[in-house]
Design a protein around this motif. Structure first.
Motif, PDB file in Angstrom:
ATOM      1  N   HIS A  95       0.807  -1.229   0.000  1.00  0.00           N
ATOM      2  CA  HIS A  95       0.000   0.000   0.000  1.00  0.00           C
ATOM      3  C   HIS A  95       0.836   1.273   0.000  1.00  0.00           C
ATOM      4  N   HIS A  96       2.169   1.154   0.107  1.00  0.00           N
ATOM      5  CA  HIS A  96       3.039   2.331  -0.005  1.00  0.00           C
ATOM      6  C   HIS A  96       3.862   2.309  -1.297  1.00  0.00           C
ATOM      7  N   GLU A  97       3.518   1.409  -2.207  1.00  0.00           N
ATOM      8  CA  GLU A  97       4.148   1.452  -3.528  1.00  0.00           C
ATOM      9  C   GLU A  97       3.554   2.620  -4.320  1.00  0.00           C
ATOM     10  N   ARG A  98       4.343   3.167  -5.224  1.00  0.00           N
ATOM     11  CA  ARG A  98       3.900   4.283  -6.066  1.00  0.00           C
ATOM     12  C   ARG A  98       3.783   3.825  -7.518  1.00  0.00           C
ATOM     13  N   TYR A  99       2.878   4.451  -8.230  1.00  0.00           N
ATOM     14  CA  TYR A  99       2.647   4.074  -9.624  1.00  0.00           C
ATOM     15  C   TYR A  99       3.892   4.284 -10.483  1.00  0.00           C
ATOM     16  N   ASP A 100       4.736   5.268 -10.097  1.00  0.00           N
ATOM     17  CA  ASP A 100       5.946   5.555 -10.875  1.00  0.00           C
ATOM     18  C   ASP A 100       7.141   4.719 -10.435  1.00  0.00           C
ATOM     19  N   GLY A 101       6.941   3.820  -9.485  1.00  0.00           N
ATOM     20  CA  GLY A 101       8.014   2.929  -9.059  1.00  0.00           C
ATOM     21  C   GLY A 101       8.896   3.470  -7.956  1.00  0.00           C
ATOM     22  N   LYS A 102       8.557   4.606  -7.378  1.00  0.00           N
ATOM     23  CA  LYS A 102       9.401   5.234  -6.356  1.00  0.00           C
ATOM     24  C   LYS A 102       8.922   4.947  -4.928  1.00  0.00           C
ATOM     25  N   GLY A 103       8.030   3.985  -4.781  1.00  0.00           N
ATOM     26  CA  GLY A 103       7.518   3.668  -3.459  1.00  0.00           C
ATOM     27  C   GLY A 103       8.334   2.588  -2.764  1.00  0.00           C
ATOM     28  N   TYR A 104       7.786   2.048  -1.699  1.00  0.00           N
ATOM     29  CA  TYR A 104       8.452   0.994  -0.934  1.00  0.00           C
ATOM     30  C   TYR A 104       7.404  -0.020  -0.484  1.00  0.00           C
ATOM     31  N   PRO A 105       7.800  -1.246  -0.138  1.00  0.00           N
ATOM     32  CA  PRO A 105       9.159  -1.745   0.111  1.00  0.00           C
ATOM     33  C   PRO A 105       9.852  -2.363  -1.107  1.00  0.00           C
ATOM     34  N   LYS A 106       9.118  -2.628  -2.190  1.00  0.00           N
ATOM     35  CA  LYS A 106       9.687  -3.361  -3.325  1.00  0.00           C
ATOM     36  C   LYS A 106      10.010  -2.474  -4.521  1.00  0.00           C
ATOM     37  N   GLY A 107       9.493  -1.254  -4.533  1.00  0.00           N
ATOM     38  CA  GLY A 107       9.706  -0.382  -5.686  1.00  0.00           C
ATOM     39  C   GLY A 107       8.964  -0.845  -6.924  1.00  0.00           C
ATOM     40  N   LEU A 108       7.795  -1.468  -6.727  1.00  0.00           N
ATOM     41  CA  LEU A 108       6.992  -1.919  -7.863  1.00  0.00           C
ATOM     42  C   LEU A 108       6.457  -0.724  -8.634  1.00  0.00           C
ATOM     43  N   LYS A 109       6.138  -0.955  -9.908  1.00  0.00           N
ATOM     44  CA  LYS A 109       5.719   0.139 -10.774  1.00  0.00           C
ATOM     45  C   LYS A 109       4.465  -0.235 -11.547  1.00  0.00           C
ATOM     46  N   GLY A 110       3.571   0.740 -11.719  1.00  0.00           N
ATOM     47  CA  GLY A 110       2.415   0.598 -12.589  1.00  0.00           C
ATOM     48  C   GLY A 110       1.549  -0.609 -12.262  1.00  0.00           C
ATOM     49  N   GLU A 111       1.243  -1.386 -13.319  1.00  0.00           N
ATOM     50  CA  GLU A 111       0.351  -2.532 -13.178  1.00  0.00           C
ATOM     51  C   GLU A 111       0.954  -3.679 -12.380  1.00  0.00           C
ATOM     52  N   ASP A 112       2.257  -3.596 -12.100  1.00  0.00           N
ATOM     53  CA  ASP A 112       2.876  -4.638 -11.262  1.00  0.00           C
ATOM     54  C   ASP A 112       2.389  -4.550  -9.821  1.00  0.00           C
ATOM     55  N   ILE A 113       1.891  -3.381  -9.440  1.00  0.00           N
ATOM     56  CA  ILE A 113       1.320  -3.213  -8.104  1.00  0.00           C
ATOM     57  C   ILE A 113      -0.104  -3.752  -8.140  1.00  0.00           C
ATOM     58  N   PRO A 114      -0.470  -4.668  -7.262  1.00  0.00           N
ATOM     59  CA  PRO A 114      -1.845  -5.192  -7.262  1.00  0.00           C
ATOM     60  C   PRO A 114      -2.864  -4.056  -7.179  1.00  0.00           C
ATOM     61  N   LEU A 115      -3.945  -4.188  -7.940  1.00  0.00           N
ATOM     62  CA  LEU A 115      -4.950  -3.131  -8.004  1.00  0.00           C
ATOM     63  C   LEU A 115      -5.515  -2.792  -6.628  1.00  0.00           C
ATOM     64  N   VAL A 116      -5.762  -3.805  -5.801  1.00  0.00           N
ATOM     65  CA  VAL A 116      -6.330  -3.538  -4.476  1.00  0.00           C
ATOM     66  C   VAL A 116      -5.392  -2.672  -3.647  1.00  0.00           C
ATOM     67  N   ALA A 117      -4.086  -2.854  -3.816  1.00  0.00           N
ATOM     68  CA  ALA A 117      -3.112  -2.036  -3.094  1.00  0.00           C
ATOM     69  C   ALA A 117      -3.072  -0.613  -3.645  1.00  0.00           C
ATOM     70  N   ARG A 118      -3.257  -0.461  -4.945  1.00  0.00           N
ATOM     71  CA  ARG A 118      -3.268   0.882  -5.548  1.00  0.00           C
ATOM     72  C   ARG A 118      -4.459   1.695  -5.033  1.00  0.00           C
ATOM     73  N   ILE A 119      -5.578   1.012  -4.835  1.00  0.00           N
ATOM     74  CA  ILE A 119      -6.779   1.692  -4.323  1.00  0.00           C
ATOM     75  C   ILE A 119      -6.568   2.137  -2.881  1.00  0.00           C
ATOM     76  N   VAL A 120      -6.074   1.221  -2.040  1.00  0.00           N
ATOM     77  CA  VAL A 120      -5.862   1.545  -0.634  1.00  0.00           C
ATOM     78  C   VAL A 120      -4.781   2.616  -0.480  1.00  0.00           C
ATOM     79  N   ALA A 121      -3.789   2.617  -1.365  1.00  0.00           N
ATOM     80  CA  ALA A 121      -2.730   3.629  -1.306  1.00  0.00           C
ATOM     81  C   ALA A 121      -3.304   5.038  -1.425  1.00  0.00           C
ATOM     82  N   LEU A 122      -4.232   5.223  -2.353  1.00  0.00           N
ATOM     83  CA  LEU A 122      -4.849   6.543  -2.509  1.00  0.00           C
ATOM     84  C   LEU A 122      -5.699   6.898  -1.298  1.00  0.00           C
ATOM     85  N   ALA A 123      -6.515   5.976  -0.844  1.00  0.00           N
ATOM     86  CA  ALA A 123      -7.383   6.238   0.304  1.00  0.00           C
ATOM     87  C   ALA A 123      -6.550   6.532   1.553  1.00  0.00           C
ATOM     88  N   ASP A 124      -5.452   5.818   1.715  1.00  0.00           N
ATOM     89  CA  ASP A 124      -4.564   6.019   2.862  1.00  0.00           C
ATOM     90  C   ASP A 124      -3.969   7.424   2.844  1.00  0.00           C
TER      91      ASP A 124
END
Length: 310
Positions: free
Chosen positions: A227-256
């Motif tokens: 939930h702290h990954e960023r769409y541009d790949g600059k998040g943590y803990p794995k530095g995932l980018k774009g669609e590699d981040i699970p959609l459910v985590a992308r949603i919670v990231a914004l709400a958080d």
């Protein structure tokens, strides 16, 4: 396939209308089509299916309603399907048999709903215990879960993901239980070492609940870990980018992020609602998934004339 059945069980109206449709089909087939086509009496299967749908669709109704519905089905079968030695005893046997099928269907549905409610209550209790460590972040987990669920519905995601997002939103910061309290409530700026400890909470949370097999299968672990990954790949803990981040985590990231901005913290007052929305829009495609942002903005626009998002 599991998700398909879960979605069906969450659509009670499907079984309610399905009951009437199956009963109608059973009557029509036996009155109009059966004599012409000379089918065998195996069409009674539609009567059996109808009481299964009756039990699932009306599991919340009192027992007399279920018994009445079952009696209607059995009466239709009794008069429409000719059977050897048919009589009152046959009718009673069918009534008992069909009511057992209705009762079993009702029991299974009630058990499913009880387990579902129990899981959410347990997760909510854990979230409340965590939030209670800091009075300023009280209800944060519930706010994030609620907004995440609203965004998911705005995106018309499959219904089986609603419970995943709700429970994942409630548990998303469970890893902070492993972060020293003096860091969580520190009023001044965090040191680099303290910030590094804070950034470990997704992995800590993942390790806490990774042994719960259901969380692994349904995607809740993905929310906690990513939930702290960023769409541009600059998040943590794995530095995932774009669609590699699970959609459910992308949603919670914004709400958080939105709830954090619009809530008071020890180091700042809560930010203006319009400013927070501006920041979400500003970081569309960088920090946040564009599709998630679009759904959030539509949701926000609709709520401008009614309740706010807090």
């Amino acid at each position: 396939m599991k998700h398909f059945f879960n979605d069906l069980l969450n659509k009670q109206v499907f079984f309610k209308y399905g009951f009437y449709l199956l009963l109608f089909m059973s009557i029509v087939l036996n009155i109009l089509i059966l004599p012409i086509m000379s089918f065998d009496s195996e069409l009674y299967i539609f009567f059996i299916l109808s009481v299964i749908f009756l039990g699932i669709g009306y599991y919340e109704k009192p027992i007399w309603v279920l018994l009445l519905g079952t009696a209607i089905v059995v009466t239709a079968r009794f008069f429409l399907i000719a059977e050897p030695f048919s009589g009152p005893i046959t009718y009673i046997i069918h009534l008992i048999t069909y009511f057992l099928i209705t009762f079993i269907s009702t029991g299974l549905m009630r058990n499913y709903q009880r387990i579902k409610s129990g899981n959410i209550e347990l997760v909510t209790a854990l979230a409340n215990a965590l939030d209670s460590r800091d009075s300023l972040t009280a209800n944060h987990s519930q706010n994030v879960a609620r907004l995440s669920l609203e965004i998911a519905k705005e995106m018309n995601l499959p219904r089986h993901l609603y419970d995943v997002i709700l429970e994942g939103g409630l548990l998303h910061v469970i890893g902070k239980i492993g972060v020293p309290e003096h860091i969580l409530i520190k009023q001044g700026k965090l040191t680099d070492e303290e910030y590094t400890l804070i950034k470990e909470h997704p992995v800590i949370g993942y390790n806490i609940i990774k042994h719960i097999s259901n969380f692994d299968k349904n995607g809740i672990l993905n929310i906690v870990l990513y939930h702290h990954e960023r769409y541009d790949g600059k998040g943590y803990p794995k530095g995932l980018k774009g669609e590699d981040i699970p959609l459910v985590a992308r949603i919670v990231a914004l709400a958080d992020t939105f709830d954090a901005m619009t809530s008071k913290r020890v180091y700042r007052d809560k930010l203006d609602l319009d400013y927070a929305v501006f920041e979400i829009r500003k970081h569309r495609g960088t920090q946040f998934d564009p599709n998630v942002v679009d759904a959030f903005l539509k949701l926000y626009k609709r709520k401008m004339n009614g309740l706010d998002l807090k």
